[in-house]
Design a protein around this motif. Structure first.
Motif, PDB file in Angstrom:
ATOM      1  N   LEU A  74       0.826  -1.208   0.000  1.00 43.39           N
ATOM      2  CA  LEU A  74       0.000   0.000   0.000  1.00 43.39           C
ATOM      3  C   LEU A  74       0.862   1.261   0.000  1.00 43.39           C
ATOM      4  O   LEU A  74       0.496   2.266  -0.623  1.00 43.39           O
ATOM      5  CB  LEU A  74      -0.951  -0.008   1.190  1.00 43.39           C
ATOM      6  CG  LEU A  74      -2.065  -1.060   1.129  1.00 43.39           C
ATOM      7  CD1 LEU A  74      -2.915  -0.999   2.393  1.00 43.39           C
ATOM      8  CD2 LEU A  74      -2.915  -0.891  -0.108  1.00 43.39           C
ATOM      9  N   GLY A  75       1.996   1.222   0.681  1.00 44.61           N
ATOM     10  CA  GLY A  75       2.890   2.374   0.678  1.00 44.61           C
ATOM     11  C   GLY A  75       3.431   2.674  -0.706  1.00 44.61           C
ATOM     12  O   GLY A  75       3.497   3.837  -1.126  1.00 44.61           O
ATOM     13  N   ALA A  85      -3.075   9.275   2.409  1.00 42.91           N
ATOM     14  CA  ALA A  85      -2.014   9.471   3.397  1.00 42.91           C
ATOM     15  C   ALA A  85      -2.481   9.158   4.813  1.00 42.91           C
ATOM     16  O   ALA A  85      -1.719   8.638   5.623  1.00 42.91           O
ATOM     17  CB  ALA A  85      -1.478  10.895   3.322  1.00 42.91           C
ATOM     18  N   ARG A  86      -3.749   9.425   5.120  1.00 41.25           N
ATOM     19  CA  ARG A  86      -4.260   9.153   6.467  1.00 41.25           C
ATOM     20  C   ARG A  86      -4.257   7.652   6.750  1.00 41.25           C
ATOM     21  O   ARG A  86      -3.870   7.220   7.837  1.00 41.25           O
ATOM     22  CB  ARG A  86      -5.663   9.731   6.619  1.00 41.25           C
ATOM     23  CG  ARG A  86      -6.226   9.588   8.015  1.00 41.25           C
ATOM     24  CD  ARG A  86      -7.558  10.289   8.164  1.00 41.25           C
ATOM     25  NE  ARG A  86      -7.511  11.705   7.794  1.00 41.25           N
ATOM     26  CZ  ARG A  86      -7.236  12.677   8.649  1.00 41.25           C
ATOM     27  NH1 ARG A  86      -6.987  12.400   9.897  1.00 41.25           N
ATOM     28  NH2 ARG A  86      -7.212  13.933   8.249  1.00 41.25           N
ATOM     29  N   PHE A  89      -0.736   6.574   7.259  1.00 41.87           N
ATOM     30  CA  PHE A  89      -0.256   7.048   8.556  1.00 41.87           C
ATOM     31  C   PHE A  89      -0.722   6.119   9.670  1.00 41.87           C
ATOM     32  O   PHE A  89       0.062   5.754  10.553  1.00 41.87           O
ATOM     33  CB  PHE A  89      -0.738   8.486   8.803  1.00 41.87           C
ATOM     34  CG  PHE A  89      -0.226   9.074  10.077  1.00 41.87           C
ATOM     35  CD1 PHE A  89       1.070   9.535  10.175  1.00 41.87           C
ATOM     36  CD2 PHE A  89      -1.043   9.169  11.193  1.00 41.87           C
ATOM     37  CE1 PHE A  89       1.556  10.079  11.345  1.00 41.87           C
ATOM     38  CE2 PHE A  89      -0.578   9.705  12.376  1.00 41.87           C
ATOM     39  CZ  PHE A  89       0.722  10.167  12.449  1.00 41.87           C
ATOM     40  N   VAL A  90      -1.986   5.715   9.639  1.00 37.08           N
ATOM     41  CA  VAL A  90      -2.510   4.799  10.667  1.00 37.08           C
ATOM     42  C   VAL A  90      -1.789   3.449  10.586  1.00 37.08           C
ATOM     43  O   VAL A  90      -1.397   2.882  11.621  1.00 37.08           O
ATOM     44  CB  VAL A  90      -4.036   4.633  10.514  1.00 37.08           C
ATOM     45  CG1 VAL A  90      -4.554   3.516  11.399  1.00 37.08           C
ATOM     46  CG2 VAL A  90      -4.742   5.940  10.838  1.00 37.08           C
ATOM     47  N   LEU A  91      -1.595   2.945   9.371  1.00 37.32           N
ATOM     48  CA  LEU A  91      -0.839   1.692   9.218  1.00 37.32           C
ATOM     49  C   LEU A  91       0.569   1.840   9.781  1.00 37.32           C
ATOM     50  O   LEU A  91       1.095   0.926  10.427  1.00 37.32           O
ATOM     51  CB  LEU A  91      -0.777   1.288   7.743  1.00 37.32           C
ATOM     52  CG  LEU A  91      -2.058   0.777   7.110  1.00 37.32           C
ATOM     53  CD1 LEU A  91      -1.875   0.608   5.606  1.00 37.32           C
ATOM     54  CD2 LEU A  91      -2.497  -0.524   7.741  1.00 37.32           C
ATOM     55  N   ASN A 135       3.127  13.396   3.520  1.00 37.38           N
ATOM     56  CA  ASN A 135       2.119  13.420   2.447  1.00 37.38           C
ATOM     57  C   ASN A 135       0.796  13.970   2.980  1.00 37.38           C
ATOM     58  O   ASN A 135       0.049  14.600   2.241  1.00 37.38           O
ATOM     59  CB  ASN A 135       1.902  12.029   1.879  1.00 37.38           C
ATOM     60  CG  ASN A 135       2.889  11.704   0.768  1.00 37.38           C
ATOM     61  OD1 ASN A 135       3.772  12.489   0.456  1.00 37.38           O
ATOM     62  ND2 ASN A 135       2.731  10.555   0.164  1.00 37.38           N
ATOM     63  N   ARG A 136       0.498  13.677   4.213  1.00 42.90           N
ATOM     64  CA  ARG A 136      -0.756  14.143   4.823  1.00 42.90           C
ATOM     65  C   ARG A 136      -0.781  15.669   4.949  1.00 42.90           C
ATOM     66  O   ARG A 136      -1.848  16.275   4.918  1.00 42.90           O
ATOM     67  CB  ARG A 136      -0.893  13.504   6.194  1.00 42.90           C
ATOM     68  CG  ARG A 136      -2.311  13.291   6.632  1.00 42.90           C
ATOM     69  CD  ARG A 136      -2.327  12.474   7.869  1.00 42.90           C
ATOM     70  NE  ARG A 136      -2.719  13.347   8.958  1.00 42.90           N
ATOM     71  CZ  ARG A 136      -2.836  12.957  10.200  1.00 42.90           C
ATOM     72  NH1 ARG A 136      -2.558  11.720  10.529  1.00 42.90           N
ATOM     73  NH2 ARG A 136      -3.223  13.779  11.113  1.00 42.90           N
ATOM     74  N   GLN A 137       0.393  16.258   5.071  1.00 43.17           N
ATOM     75  CA  GLN A 137       0.493  17.716   5.194  1.00 43.17           C
ATOM     76  C   GLN A 137       0.268  18.426   3.866  1.00 43.17           C
ATOM     77  O   GLN A 137       0.049  19.629   3.842  1.00 43.17           O
ATOM     78  CB  GLN A 137       1.862  18.112   5.762  1.00 43.17           C
ATOM     79  CG  GLN A 137       2.187  17.479   7.086  1.00 43.17           C
ATOM     80  CD  GLN A 137       1.165  17.774   8.154  1.00 43.17           C
ATOM     81  OE1 GLN A 137       0.713  18.889   8.296  1.00 43.17           O
ATOM     82  NE2 GLN A 137       0.777  16.749   8.895  1.00 43.17           N
TER      83      GLN A 137
END
Length: 140
Positions: A74-75, A85-86, A89-91, A135-137
């Motif tokens: 997935l990455g 990205a969320r 991030f959780v993973l 990436n989330r930013q």
């Protein structure tokens, strides 16, 4: 959005590829442990006790390797998608928790190579999570 604007793209891709490789090796190792445990079982009690321990280690290695494999895939697949990205991030946070527990467990056995491997896995999890956070930013 232009893919080059994603700050964590390369970090996610590289750590994802490393995770895929290590997870594939972990799956093969888990299957090899199960096979070795089945092959070494003998008629006396000591042989089956040791064989059972080896089989259990192999069975425990497989789910963690599958989780790491899915996380790595997935990455790599979603490294250029800020909308995912969320999830990454959780993973990554779950991966950090599992890697930290593995590192703590490796201190007790006195095996420096297991401790070093667990430390590398924790660093890999941290870089993966950092890439997802970067990436989330990014603006979507």
């Amino acid at each position: 959005m232009n893919e080059t604007q994603l700050a964590g793209r390369t970090m996610l891709k590289v750590t994802g590829i490393v995770l895929i490789i290590l997870s594939a090796l972990g799956l093969l190792g888990g299957l090899a442990l199960i096979g070795a445990g089945l092959a070494m079982g003998t008629d006396d009690g000591l042989g089956w006790g040791l064989a059972t321990a080896v089989i259990v280690l192999g069975v425990l290695a497989i789910p963690t390797s599958i989780y790491s494999l899915v996380t790595g895939i997935l990455g790599v697949k979603w490294c250029a998608r800020p909308d995912k990205a969320r999830v990454l991030f959780v993973l990554g946070v779950v991966f950090i928790v599992l890697a930290a527990l593995n590192l703590l467990a490796s201190f007790g056995d006195g095996n420096i190579s297991a401790t070093a491997g667990a430390a590398v896995r924790l660093a890999l999890a941290a870089f993966y999570t950092l890439g997802a956070w970067r990436n989330r930013q990014a603006p979507q």
